[in-house]
Design a protein around this motif. Structure first.
Motif, PDB file in Angstrom:
ATOM      1  N   ARG A   5      37.970  23.937  71.266  1.00  0.00           N
ATOM      2  CA  ARG A   5      39.242  23.960  71.988  1.00  0.00           C
ATOM      3  C   ARG A   5      39.049  23.786  73.483  1.00  0.00           C
ATOM      4  O   ARG A   5      39.833  23.094  74.138  1.00  0.00           O
ATOM      5  N   GLU A   6      38.025  24.411  74.027  1.00  0.00           N
ATOM      6  CA  GLU A   6      37.748  24.288  75.461  1.00  0.00           C
ATOM      7  C   GLU A   6      37.417  22.853  75.849  1.00  0.00           C
ATOM      8  O   GLU A   6      37.651  22.443  76.993  1.00  0.00           O
ATOM      9  N   LEU A   7      36.863  22.098  74.916  1.00  0.00           N
ATOM     10  CA  LEU A   7      36.537  20.696  75.182  1.00  0.00           C
ATOM     11  C   LEU A   7      37.757  19.780  75.061  1.00  0.00           C
ATOM     12  O   LEU A   7      37.650  18.574  75.262  1.00  0.00           O
ATOM     13  N   GLY A   8      38.895  20.360  74.728  1.00  0.00           N
ATOM     14  CA  GLY A   8      40.101  19.556  74.611  1.00  0.00           C
ATOM     15  C   GLY A   8      40.210  18.822  73.291  1.00  0.00           C
ATOM     16  O   GLY A   8      40.902  17.796  73.208  1.00  0.00           O
ATOM     17  N   LEU A   9      39.566  19.348  72.258  1.00  0.00           N
ATOM     18  CA  LEU A   9      39.676  18.741  70.932  1.00  0.00           C
ATOM     19  C   LEU A   9      40.911  19.331  70.240  1.00  0.00           C
ATOM     20  O   LEU A   9      41.014  20.540  70.046  1.00  0.00           O
ATOM     21  N   ASP A  10      41.838  18.467  69.901  1.00  0.00           N
ATOM     22  CA  ASP A  10      43.109  18.901  69.324  1.00  0.00           C
ATOM     23  C   ASP A  10      42.969  19.270  67.845  1.00  0.00           C
ATOM     24  O   ASP A  10      42.062  18.797  67.152  1.00  0.00           O
ATOM     25  N   ASN A  11      43.910  20.090  67.389  1.00  0.00           N
ATOM     26  CA  ASN A  11      43.956  20.510  65.984  1.00  0.00           C
ATOM     27  C   ASN A  11      42.604  21.059  65.519  1.00  0.00           C
ATOM     28  O   ASN A  11      42.201  20.842  64.367  1.00  0.00           O
ATOM     29  N   ALA A  12      41.901  21.726  66.416  1.00  0.00           N
ATOM     30  CA  ALA A  12      40.580  22.264  66.083  1.00  0.00           C
ATOM     31  C   ALA A  12      40.713  23.370  65.041  1.00  0.00           C
ATOM     32  O   ALA A  12      41.587  24.233  65.140  1.00  0.00           O
ATOM     33  N   ARG A  13      39.842  23.333  64.059  1.00  0.00           N
ATOM     34  CA  ARG A  13      39.883  24.309  62.978  1.00  0.00           C
ATOM     35  C   ARG A  13      38.514  24.354  62.311  1.00  0.00           C
ATOM     36  O   ARG A  13      37.671  23.491  62.548  1.00  0.00           O
ATOM     37  N   TYR A  14      38.339  25.359  61.463  1.00  0.00           N
ATOM     38  CA  TYR A  14      37.102  25.384  60.685  1.00  0.00           C
ATOM     39  C   TYR A  14      37.363  25.867  59.273  1.00  0.00           C
ATOM     40  O   TYR A  14      38.337  26.561  58.997  1.00  0.00           O
ATOM     41  N   PHE A  15      36.451  25.477  58.388  1.00  0.00           N
ATOM     42  CA  PHE A  15      36.511  25.842  56.980  1.00  0.00           C
ATOM     43  C   PHE A  15      35.227  26.576  56.626  1.00  0.00           C
ATOM     44  O   PHE A  15      34.133  26.083  56.903  1.00  0.00           O
ATOM     45  N   GLU A  16      35.359  27.728  56.019  1.00  0.00           N
ATOM     46  CA  GLU A  16      34.193  28.460  55.538  1.00  0.00           C
ATOM     47  C   GLU A  16      33.957  28.094  54.077  1.00  0.00           C
ATOM     48  O   GLU A  16      34.883  28.129  53.265  1.00  0.00           O
ATOM     49  N   LEU A  17      32.715  27.736  53.749  1.00  0.00           N
ATOM     50  CA  LEU A  17      32.372  27.336  52.390  1.00  0.00           C
ATOM     51  C   LEU A  17      31.372  28.317  51.788  1.00  0.00           C
ATOM     52  O   LEU A  17      30.579  28.935  52.509  1.00  0.00           O
ATOM     53  N   THR A  18      31.409  28.432  50.462  1.00  0.00           N
ATOM     54  CA  THR A  18      30.448  29.256  49.709  1.00  0.00           C
ATOM     55  C   THR A  18      30.360  30.666  50.280  1.00  0.00           C
ATOM     56  O   THR A  18      29.281  31.151  50.649  1.00  0.00           O
ATOM     57  N   GLY A  19      31.515  31.306  50.382  1.00  0.00           N
ATOM     58  CA  GLY A  19      31.538  32.674  50.855  1.00  0.00           C
ATOM     59  C   GLY A  19      31.321  32.841  52.342  1.00  0.00           C
ATOM     60  O   GLY A  19      31.110  33.957  52.815  1.00  0.00           O
ATOM     61  N   GLY A  20      31.379  31.739  53.081  1.00  0.00           N
ATOM     62  CA  GLY A  20      31.207  31.804  54.532  1.00  0.00           C
ATOM     63  C   GLY A  20      29.776  31.668  54.991  1.00  0.00           C
ATOM     64  O   GLY A  20      29.475  31.956  56.154  1.00  0.00           O
ATOM     65  N   ILE A  21      28.879  31.166  54.124  1.00  0.00           N
ATOM     66  CA  ILE A  21      27.489  30.994  54.575  1.00  0.00           C
ATOM     67  C   ILE A  21      27.315  29.709  55.385  1.00  0.00           C
ATOM     68  O   ILE A  21      26.343  29.562  56.123  1.00  0.00           O
ATOM     69  N   VAL A  22      28.276  28.783  55.245  1.00  0.00           N
ATOM     70  CA  VAL A  22      28.328  27.619  56.133  1.00  0.00           C
ATOM     71  C   VAL A  22      29.768  27.439  56.597  1.00  0.00           C
ATOM     72  O   VAL A  22      30.709  27.916  55.950  1.00  0.00           O
ATOM     73  N   ALA A  23      29.932  26.750  57.715  1.00  0.00           N
ATOM     74  CA  ALA A  23      31.262  26.440  58.234  1.00  0.00           C
ATOM     75  C   ALA A  23      31.306  24.987  58.684  1.00  0.00           C
ATOM     76  O   ALA A  23      30.321  24.472  59.231  1.00  0.00           O
ATOM     77  N   VAL A  24      32.438  24.350  58.435  1.00  0.00           N
ATOM     78  CA  VAL A  24      32.678  22.983  58.898  1.00  0.00           C
ATOM     79  C   VAL A  24      33.771  23.042  59.956  1.00  0.00           C
ATOM     80  O   VAL A  24      34.893  23.473  59.676  1.00  0.00           O
ATOM     81  N   HIS A  25      33.428  22.642  61.180  1.00  0.00           N
ATOM     82  CA  HIS A  25      34.378  22.605  62.291  1.00  0.00           C
ATOM     83  C   HIS A  25      34.848  21.169  62.506  1.00  0.00           C
ATOM     84  O   HIS A  25      34.039  20.233  62.438  1.00  0.00           O
ATOM     85  N   VAL A  26      36.133  21.023  62.817  1.00  0.00           N
ATOM     86  CA  VAL A  26      36.730  19.702  63.019  1.00  0.00           C
ATOM     87  C   VAL A  26      37.648  19.739  64.225  1.00  0.00           C
ATOM     88  O   VAL A  26      38.402  20.693  64.407  1.00  0.00           O
ATOM     89  N   GLY A  27      37.586  18.712  65.071  1.00  0.00           N
ATOM     90  CA  GLY A  27      38.521  18.563  66.175  1.00  0.00           C
ATOM     91  C   GLY A  27      38.771  17.098  66.463  1.00  0.00           C
ATOM     92  O   GLY A  27      37.910  16.252  66.189  1.00  0.00           O
ATOM     93  N   ILE A  28      39.932  16.793  67.009  1.00  0.00           N
ATOM     94  CA  ILE A  28      40.335  15.410  67.274  1.00  0.00           C
ATOM     95  C   ILE A  28      40.372  15.177  68.786  1.00  0.00           C
ATOM     96  O   ILE A  28      40.978  15.945  69.539  1.00  0.00           O
ATOM     97  N   LYS A  29      39.745  14.100  69.231  1.00  0.00           N
ATOM     98  CA  LYS A  29      39.744  13.763  70.649  1.00  0.00           C
ATOM     99  C   LYS A  29      41.110  13.247  71.098  1.00  0.00           C
ATOM    100  O   LYS A  29      41.689  12.388  70.449  1.00  0.00           O
ATOM    101  N   ARG A  30      41.594  13.789  72.203  1.00  0.00           N
ATOM    102  CA  ARG A  30      42.894  13.355  72.731  1.00  0.00           C
ATOM    103  C   ARG A  30      42.841  11.910  73.195  1.00  0.00           C
ATOM    104  O   ARG A  30      41.829  11.465  73.732  1.00  0.00           O
TER     105      ARG A  30
END
Length: 234
Positions: A209-234
């Motif tokens: 979010r600080e980098l200005g990536l819009d709609n930033a979110r994350y998904f926790e997989l397999t009980g939260g042992i990994v996470a996938v973060h996603v953001g869209i460049k303005r």
């Protein structure tokens, strides 16, 4: 190159021949599903151009190539020559391998112009960077407006009991299995240390979010042992 970079590069050069096998064993064969989920978050379509930062042996790069086939392009970048050698062999034996170009380079000083790619990914490399924010900023820089920055990384589970079991496994069994697999003490002892010093997935989201990536979110997989973060460049 910083001391940490030299250390990490040495580790990955040493474990490259067994890296994929041990990843599959240590993740209980979940790593393939994690990579596919990651690619599903990229928004890539046939003909698009993607960058895979810290590409290692090219496993995620090939998943990206399948998404952009038949006429797209993927650039895989890594600073470990030995990992890139393994990746090159893998590409030569895959029908989509010709869509991937491998580059030896540094993740926090990407050798590409601004707005060069439709997406930039990094898998299990972010926590190894000497400057996480700078690495993410570089990925954002080289992605076109509307393109995505996507990270797949180890995370810190919070579920009671499962959390304790996970850290017991990670702190004790992972180094043992790694030592048996590669015949060295250091590399897979570094793995639990690298996670303990890595920010929680909620803090990584704040970086996005600080980098200005819009709609930033994350998904926790397999009980939260990994996470996938996603953001869209303005």
């Amino acid at each position: 190159m910083t001391g940490k970079e030299e250390y990490v590069r040495g580790i990955f050069n040493a474990i490259a021949p067994r890296y994929d096998l041990l990843n599959t064993i240590l993740s209980f064969n979940c790593d393939r599903r994690w990579r596919r989920f990651t690619v599903a978050q990229t928004g890539l379509k046939p003909g698009y151009k993607a960058l895979d930062v810290c590409c290692g042996t090219g496993m995620l790069s090939l998943e990206l190539a399948r998404a952009v086939a038949p006429d797209g392009q993927v650039v895989g970048l890594d600073f470990s020559p030995r990992m890139l050698e393994i990746a090159s062999s893998r590409l030569a034996n895959d029908p989509n391998g010709h869509l991937v170009r491998l580059v030896e380079g540094n993740a926090i000083d990407l050798p590409f112009p601004d707005n060069s790619f439709d997406c930039a990914t990094i898998a299990f490399g972010l926590r190894n960077l000497p400057d996480i924010k700078k690495g993410l900023a570089e990925m954002r820089r080289v992605v076109r407006p509307g393109g995505r920055v996507v990270s797949l990384e180890l995370a810190k589970p919070t579920l009671p009991f499962f959390k304790q079991l996970y850290y017991l496994y990670f702190d004790y069994l992972v180094p043992l299995i790694g030592r048996l697999g590669v015949g060295l003490d250091g590399p897979y002892s570094y793995l639990p240390r690298s996670l303990k010093g890595y920010p929680h997935q909620a803090e990584i989201l704040q970086y996005f979010r600080e980098l200005g990536l819009d709609n930033a979110r994350y998904f926790e997989l397999t009980g939260g042992i990994v996470a996938v973060h996603v953001g869209i460049k303005r």
